[in-house]
Design a protein around this motif. Structure first.
Motif, PDB file in Angstrom:
ATOM      1  N   ALA A  70       1.812  -7.523  -0.268  1.00  0.00           N
ATOM      2  CA  ALA A  70       2.792  -7.468  -1.359  1.00  0.00           C
ATOM      3  C   ALA A  70       4.196  -7.785  -0.833  1.00  0.00           C
ATOM      4  CB  ALA A  70       2.770  -6.083  -2.017  1.00  0.00           C
ATOM      5  N   GLY A  71       4.518  -7.309   0.351  1.00  0.00           N
ATOM      6  CA  GLY A  71       5.801  -7.633   0.959  1.00  0.00           C
ATOM      7  C   GLY A  71       5.954  -9.117   1.212  1.00  0.00           C
ATOM      8  N   TYR A  72       4.868  -9.748   1.611  1.00  0.00           N
ATOM      9  CA  TYR A  72       4.886 -11.202   1.794  1.00  0.00           C
ATOM     10  C   TYR A  72       5.235 -11.897   0.482  1.00  0.00           C
ATOM     11  CZ  TYR A  72       3.124 -15.944   2.190  1.00  0.00           C
ATOM     12  OH  TYR A  72       2.995 -17.302   2.144  1.00  0.00           O
ATOM     13  N   PHE A  73       4.616 -11.441  -0.611  1.00  0.00           N
ATOM     14  CA  PHE A  73       4.919 -12.043  -1.909  1.00  0.00           C
ATOM     15  C   PHE A  73       6.366 -11.777  -2.335  1.00  0.00           C
ATOM     16  CE2 PHE A  73       0.273 -12.260  -2.415  1.00  0.00           C
ATOM     17  CZ  PHE A  73       0.175 -13.602  -2.787  1.00  0.00           C
ATOM     18  N   PHE A  77       8.584 -14.879  -3.403  1.00  0.00           N
ATOM     19  CA  PHE A  77       9.236 -15.034  -4.710  1.00  0.00           C
ATOM     20  C   PHE A  77      10.757 -14.894  -4.616  1.00  0.00           C
ATOM     21  CE2 PHE A  77       4.893 -14.278  -6.246  1.00  0.00           C
ATOM     22  CZ  PHE A  77       4.775 -15.401  -7.054  1.00  0.00           C
ATOM     23  N   LEU A  78      11.239 -14.147  -3.651  1.00  0.00           N
ATOM     24  CA  LEU A  78      12.681 -14.104  -3.435  1.00  0.00           C
ATOM     25  C   LEU A  78      13.178 -15.484  -3.005  1.00  0.00           C
ATOM     26  CD1 LEU A  78      15.284 -12.472  -3.323  1.00  0.00           C
ATOM     27  CD2 LEU A  78      14.727 -11.895  -0.950  1.00  0.00           C
ATOM     28  N   VAL A 101      10.637  -8.742  -8.312  1.00  0.00           N
ATOM     29  CA  VAL A 101      10.877  -7.310  -8.515  1.00  0.00           C
ATOM     30  C   VAL A 101       9.546  -6.585  -8.750  1.00  0.00           C
ATOM     31  CG1 VAL A 101      11.894  -5.612 -10.099  1.00  0.00           C
ATOM     32  CG2 VAL A 101      13.252  -7.549  -9.300  1.00  0.00           C
ATOM     33  N   VAL A 102       8.658  -7.192  -9.517  1.00  0.00           N
ATOM     34  CA  VAL A 102       7.339  -6.585  -9.743  1.00  0.00           C
ATOM     35  C   VAL A 102       6.598  -6.424  -8.415  1.00  0.00           C
ATOM     36  CG1 VAL A 102       5.073  -6.965 -10.779  1.00  0.00           C
ATOM     37  CG2 VAL A 102       7.139  -7.338 -12.135  1.00  0.00           C
ATOM     38  N   TRP A 103       6.607  -7.465  -7.582  1.00  0.00           N
ATOM     39  CA  TRP A 103       5.929  -7.372  -6.284  1.00  0.00           C
ATOM     40  C   TRP A 103       6.609  -6.342  -5.373  1.00  0.00           C
ATOM     41  CZ3 TRP A 103       1.270  -8.283  -5.015  1.00  0.00           C
ATOM     42  CH2 TRP A 103       0.545  -9.288  -5.657  1.00  0.00           C
ATOM     43  N   ALA A 104       7.913  -6.211  -5.482  1.00  0.00           N
ATOM     44  CA  ALA A 104       8.619  -5.205  -4.684  1.00  0.00           C
ATOM     45  C   ALA A 104       8.161  -3.798  -5.072  1.00  0.00           C
ATOM     46  CB  ALA A 104      10.132  -5.345  -4.861  1.00  0.00           C
ATOM     47  N   VAL A 105       8.015  -3.563  -6.371  1.00  0.00           N
ATOM     48  CA  VAL A 105       7.536  -2.257  -6.839  1.00  0.00           C
ATOM     49  C   VAL A 105       6.111  -2.009  -6.345  1.00  0.00           C
ATOM     50  CG1 VAL A 105       6.902  -0.936  -8.905  1.00  0.00           C
ATOM     51  CG2 VAL A 105       9.079  -2.181  -8.832  1.00  0.00           C
ATOM     52  N   VAL A 106       5.263  -3.022  -6.429  1.00  0.00           N
ATOM     53  CA  VAL A 106       3.879  -2.889  -5.937  1.00  0.00           C
ATOM     54  C   VAL A 106       3.872  -2.566  -4.444  1.00  0.00           C
ATOM     55  CG1 VAL A 106       1.736  -4.165  -5.495  1.00  0.00           C
ATOM     56  CG2 VAL A 106       2.854  -4.334  -7.730  1.00  0.00           C
ATOM     57  N   VAL A 109       4.956   1.110  -3.880  1.00  0.00           N
ATOM     58  CA  VAL A 109       3.912   2.059  -4.295  1.00  0.00           C
ATOM     59  C   VAL A 109       2.762   2.071  -3.284  1.00  0.00           C
ATOM     60  CG1 VAL A 109       2.137   2.490  -6.036  1.00  0.00           C
ATOM     61  CG2 VAL A 109       4.481   1.985  -6.751  1.00  0.00           C
ATOM     62  N   LEU A 110       2.293   0.896  -2.868  1.00  0.00           N
ATOM     63  CA  LEU A 110       1.206   0.836  -1.885  1.00  0.00           C
ATOM     64  C   LEU A 110       1.616   1.468  -0.559  1.00  0.00           C
ATOM     65  CD1 LEU A 110      -0.279  -2.731  -2.489  1.00  0.00           C
ATOM     66  CD2 LEU A 110      -1.345  -0.536  -3.014  1.00  0.00           C
ATOM     67  N   ALA A 111       2.833   1.216  -0.123  1.00  0.00           N
ATOM     68  CA  ALA A 111       3.295   1.792   1.138  1.00  0.00           C
ATOM     69  C   ALA A 111       3.361   3.312   1.066  1.00  0.00           C
ATOM     70  CB  ALA A 111       4.666   1.211   1.504  1.00  0.00           C
ATOM     71  N   LEU A 112       3.869   3.846  -0.036  1.00  0.00           N
ATOM     72  CA  LEU A 112       3.971   5.303  -0.177  1.00  0.00           C
ATOM     73  C   LEU A 112       2.596   5.961  -0.257  1.00  0.00           C
ATOM     74  CD1 LEU A 112       7.017   5.625  -2.623  1.00  0.00           C
ATOM     75  CD2 LEU A 112       6.960   6.094  -0.164  1.00  0.00           C
ATOM     76  N   VAL A 113       1.697   5.372  -1.019  1.00  0.00           N
ATOM     77  CA  VAL A 113       0.344   5.930  -1.130  1.00  0.00           C
ATOM     78  C   VAL A 113      -0.381   5.825   0.210  1.00  0.00           C
ATOM     79  CG1 VAL A 113      -1.904   5.648  -2.249  1.00  0.00           C
ATOM     80  CG2 VAL A 113       0.175   5.519  -3.609  1.00  0.00           C
ATOM     81  N   GLY A 114      -0.225   4.704   0.911  1.00  0.00           N
ATOM     82  CA  GLY A 114      -0.850   4.536   2.227  1.00  0.00           C
ATOM     83  C   GLY A 114      -0.321   5.528   3.239  1.00  0.00           C
ATOM     84  N   LYS A 115       0.979   5.745   3.249  1.00  0.00           N
ATOM     85  CA  LYS A 115       1.579   6.712   4.176  1.00  0.00           C
ATOM     86  C   LYS A 115       1.082   8.113   3.878  1.00  0.00           C
ATOM     87  CE  LYS A 115       6.026   8.385   5.919  1.00  0.00           C
ATOM     88  NZ  LYS A 115       5.521   9.712   6.104  1.00  0.00           N
ATOM     89  N   LYS A 116       1.001   8.447   2.611  1.00  0.00           N
ATOM     90  CA  LYS A 116       0.515   9.774   2.224  1.00  0.00           C
ATOM     91  C   LYS A 116      -0.931   9.968   2.687  1.00  0.00           C
ATOM     92  CE  LYS A 116       0.010  12.744  -1.827  1.00  0.00           C
ATOM     93  NZ  LYS A 116       0.176  12.841  -3.285  1.00  0.00           N
TER      94      LYS A 116
END
Length: 144
Positions: A70-73, A77-78, A101-106, A109-116
Motif C-alpha cells: 500500500a505504501g508503494y501505491f 499515486f503521489l 489519500v485512500v491508499w495512504a489510509v489503507v 490501517v494495515l501497519a497499525l493492525v500488523g503492529k498490534k
C-alpha cells in the motif's frame, strides 16, 4: 539359644510379605525411561507453542507486507498526482490525489493492525517454561 529361622528375603506380595525392593538398575532404568518420556512431552509442548506463536507473527508480518505494498501505491499515486498537477488538467491530478489519500489510509490501517498483531505474539513459550520448572522440581524430588 540360636535362631534357626532363614534370613528375611523381603517376601512377595503374593505370599502376604512386603513388596520386593527394586534394584539400583531398575531404579535407574525407570528414571531414565521417565526422563525420556518427559523430554519427549516437553518437545511436543514446545512445538505446539512455537506453531501458535509463528502463526501470530506470520499474520502480523503479512499485514506489514500489505502495508508495504500500500505504501508503494501511495508513492506511485503521489507521483502521478504531481505529474498531472504539473501537466495541466485540474481534474486528473485531483483524482490521482484522492486515490493516493485512500491508499495512504489503507497503508496506515494495515501497519497499525500488523503492529498490534506482532505485539500480541509471545516467543518466550510461557507454558513450556513453567513445565520445565516443574520438571526440575520433580527431578530434585527423585534424588531425595
Amino acid at each position: 539359644m540360636t535362631s534357626t529361622t532363614p534370613p528375611y528375603d523381603g517376601g512377595s506380595a503374593a505370599d502376604g510379605g512386603v513388596e520386593e525392593q527394586r534394584s539400583l538398575g531398575q531404579i535407574v532404568s525407570d528414571v531414565t525411561q521417565d526422563l525420556t518420556t518427559l523430554i519427549r512431552q516437553e518437545m511436543d509442548l514446545a512445538k505446539t507453542e512455537m506453531k501458535q506463536e509463528v502463526s501470530k507473527a506470520g499474520k502480523g508480518a503479512g499485514l506489514l507486507g500489505g502495508a508495504g505494498v500500500a505504501g508503494y501505491f501511495v508513492l506511485l499515486f503521489l507521483s502521478l498526482a504531481a505529474l498531472f498537477a504539473l501537466d495541466e488538467a485540474m481534474d486528473a491530478w485531483l483524482a490521482a490525489l484522492i486515490v493516493m489519500v485512500v491508499w495512504a489510509v489503507v497503508a496506515v490501517v494495515l501497519a497499525l493492525v500488523g503492529k498490534k498483531s506482532l505485539d500480541k505474539s509471545n516467543p518466550q513459550l510461557p507454558q513450556t517454561q513453567q513445565s520445565l520448572k516443574e520438571d526440575v522440581q520433580w527431578a530434585k524430588a527423585q534424588k531425595s
